[in-house]
Scaffold this active site. Structure first.
Site, PDB file in Angstrom:
ATOM      1  N   ASP A  29     -44.061 -11.576  42.593  1.00  0.00           N
ATOM      2  CA  ASP A  29     -42.842 -11.183  43.205  1.00  0.00           C
ATOM      3  C   ASP A  29     -42.540 -12.145  44.482  1.00  0.00           C
ATOM      4  O   ASP A  29     -43.564 -12.357  45.216  1.00  0.00           O
ATOM      5  CB  ASP A  29     -43.288  -9.859  43.817  1.00  0.00           C
ATOM      6  CG  ASP A  29     -43.622  -8.896  42.603  1.00  0.00           C
ATOM      7  OD1 ASP A  29     -43.301  -9.209  41.244  1.00  0.00           O
ATOM      8  OD2 ASP A  29     -44.183  -7.794  43.231  1.00  0.00           O
TER       9      ASP A  29
ATOM     10  N   ASP B 143     -51.251  -8.263  41.331  1.00  0.00           N
ATOM     11  CA  ASP B 143     -49.901  -9.376  41.494  1.00  0.00           C
ATOM     12  C   ASP B 143     -50.069 -10.210  42.517  1.00  0.00           C
ATOM     13  O   ASP B 143     -50.899 -10.081  43.272  1.00  0.00           O
ATOM     14  CB  ASP B 143     -48.679  -8.679  41.103  1.00  0.00           C
ATOM     15  CG  ASP B 143     -48.335  -7.841  42.556  1.00  0.00           C
ATOM     16  OD1 ASP B 143     -49.339  -7.705  43.340  1.00  0.00           O
ATOM     17  OD2 ASP B 143     -47.174  -7.060  42.426  1.00  0.00           O
TER      18      ASP B 143
ATOM     19  N   ASP C  95     -47.848 -11.652  45.597  1.00  0.00           N
ATOM     20  CA  ASP C  95     -46.358 -11.439  46.492  1.00  0.00           C
ATOM     21  C   ASP C  95     -46.349 -12.467  47.490  1.00  0.00           C
ATOM     22  O   ASP C  95     -47.272 -13.106  48.217  1.00  0.00           O
ATOM     23  CB  ASP C  95     -46.435 -10.334  47.057  1.00  0.00           C
ATOM     24  CG  ASP C  95     -46.655  -9.141  45.971  1.00  0.00           C
ATOM     25  OD1 ASP C  95     -46.070  -9.012  45.222  1.00  0.00           O
ATOM     26  OD2 ASP C  95     -47.499  -8.185  46.343  1.00  0.00           O
TER      27      ASP C  95
END
Length: 515
Positions: free
Chosen positions: A425, A327, A329
């Site tokens: 995120d 992912d 961030d």
């Protein structure tokens, strides 16, 4: 020494085939290498296991000694003992080798070069001459190189750690993670169990796994876990965005063990889980640094447009120097304390959100609400970003969906152009806590855990993503010596981060961005 019973000779073609995982006969990959494992001091069951392992790897392993045997493999026997036995068999293979050559060949998947240490010696090697490794007790004190010399060992331990975590056995998972971290820090490959004497964080279970790999070329427990239906079901279901181990375990108990079964079951999924199931393949595909940078430009424009002067930093694995991740961030703050309050809903709105929901940081007059997790109390947004692959940066038009406090950010791709879904995120921190948030969200998870354990045990301090407290309640006048306490909130953020970095500098990892 009493010679063993003379074995019956068999035709040379007896062992020229192996079996794959389905039990089917397959030709040997290395027909010029014919192996025979001596049962003496090895035992029948162990010999049978090693022979089967070799055949699965494509080696030709004879059940009985024959004239076609080129490599005789022995364990715990001296060269003199084996040669005396061969005299009674009237056979003389070209190579008399120790079990170490066999295990190294299993590990590499092909016959390795025969070195002097692989040849049977008349005198056993003195273990006192074997190099013994030494590493600090805490992971945050080690210089962990990006070059892992013990991948086979650490991969097996990491697999067992993941299985423990998915089974809600956090303590066992942490133990395996710590053991893997120790082996990653070693400067050379492990070739003998005696090299591990005195190393920290290597419990009995982890040592059994390591010994199994060194002796057999693979861990039977790790291989069994790979074939476990429950492990594979948990891994598949928790790969869905918004699905944790407990939810996956409940579904498994209800007979759901695959994505297709979940789709056919009629289970009620929230919007985040629906998006996770829809974009499952994309989300479980590694994210590249280029993709992270492209998303960063889009989000940063949205952040600055609603709060001029706001600052955004890439965190997580990419900040540690990784080239890919699962992912992306970002940590967002503003140089003026308090200006960041309420920023997240505005950013989501700027990205054309359909609606917004409660966030966890400073949203009531009574102070912070109960956080969504125990990581920290920062306002955060876990999202799925739909990124156009071939679209020019800056040409995307984002769209946001929200469900139960989780924002699902989507970027509409240009017509007829491919796109992929990426987990993103966003975290918002006040500037007074930015240095600690940056450290806490940089990771890795084990490094952060070990850093906080070291701070508590060795420095009598409590470290979190919000602050570093001196548990001995030192006075403000003592801070000048390098200690940190609550009075640091009055120090300029840049100075605070420099001091924190300087405090931790002896334990920074090599080839990583400064923490």
């Amino acid at each position: 020494m009493v010679p063993l019973k003379r074995r019956k000779l068999v035709p040379s073609h007896a062992g020229n085939t192996g079996t794959n995982l389905s039990g089917e006969k397959v030709p040997a990959k290395f027909p010029q290498v014919v192996l025979f494992l001596l049962e003496r001091k090895m035992g029948a069951s162990r010999r049978a296991f090693l022979s089967q392992l070799g055949r699965k790897k494509g080696f030709q392993v004879e059940e009985m000694l024959s004239k076609s045997v080129t490599h005789l493999i022995s364990e715990n026997n001296s060269g003199a003992e084996v040669r005396a036995w061969l005299d009674s068999q009237d056979q003389k293979p070209a190579h008399l080798l120790d079990i170490s050559w066999y295990t190294e060949s299993m590990r590499e998947g092909h016959p390795v070069e025969i070195l002097d240490r692989h040849k049977l010696q008349d005198q056993r090697i003195n273990e006192a001459e074997v190099e013994v490794f030494s590493v600090p007790s805490y992971a945050c004190q080690r210089r962990t190189t990006l070059d892992n010399h013990n991948t086979t060992l650490t991969d097996a331990l990491s697999l067992l750690a993941e299985n423990a975590e998915l089974s809600d056995e956090e303590g066992r998972g942490v133990a395996f993670r710590r053991a893997a971290a120790v082996l990653k820090a070693l400067p050379k490959p492990v070739t003998s169990m005696s090299q591990l004497r005195g190393l920290p964080c290597l419990g009995e279970h982890s040592l059994r796994v390591v010994k199994d790999i060194l002796e057999n070329g693979a861990s039977s427990e790790a291989e069994s876990t790979k074939q476990s239906g429950r492990y594979n079901a948990l891994k598949a279901l928790t790969g869905i965005f918004g699905v944790g181990a407990k939810t996956a375990d409940r579904w498994i108990r209800e007979g759901i063990r695959s994505l297709q079964q979940l789709q056919d079951s009629g289970q009620t999924l929230n919007r985040a889980q629906q998006a996770g199931l829809e974009h499952y393949d994309d989300i479980n595909q590694p994210v590249t640094k280029a993709e992270a940078d492209a998303i960063g430009e889009i989000v940063e424009r949205a952040v600055v447009s609603v709060l001029p002067g706001a600052q955004m930093s890439l965190i997580g694995g990419f900040r540690r120097g990784k080239l890919t991740g699962h992912d992306v961030d970002f940590l967002i703050t503003h140089p003026e304390e308090g200006r960041e309050v309420g920023l997240m809903p505005k950013v989501v709105a700027r990205l054309e959100s359909q609606k917004t929901t409660r966030n966890s940081y400073l949203e009531s007059n009574d102070g912070p609400a109960r956080p969504a997790s125990n990581i920290d109390r920062f306002e955060r947004c876990f999202s799925i970003f739909k990124l156009a692959k071939e679209e020019k940066r800056g040409a995307t038009q984002p769209e946001t969906l929200t469900e139960n406090g989780v924002q699902i950010l989507q970027t509409k791709p240009a017509r007829h152009k491919p796109w992929r879904a990426v987990r993103v995120d966003l975290v918002v921190s006040p500037i007074s806590q930015f240095a600690f948030a940056l450290l806490g969200w940089t990771g890795s998870k084990l490094f952060e855990r070990e850093l906080r354990r070291w701070a508590g045990h060795e420095k009598a301090m409590s470290l979190s993503s919000h602050a570093l407290y001196d548990n001995k309640q030192i006075s403000e006048s003592d801070v000048g010596g390098g200690d940190i306490c609550t009075s640091w909130f009055g120090v300029h953020p840049t100075v605070r981060e420099e001091r924190l970095t300087r405090l931790l500098s002896p334990y920074r990892r090599t080839k990583r961005s400064p923490i």
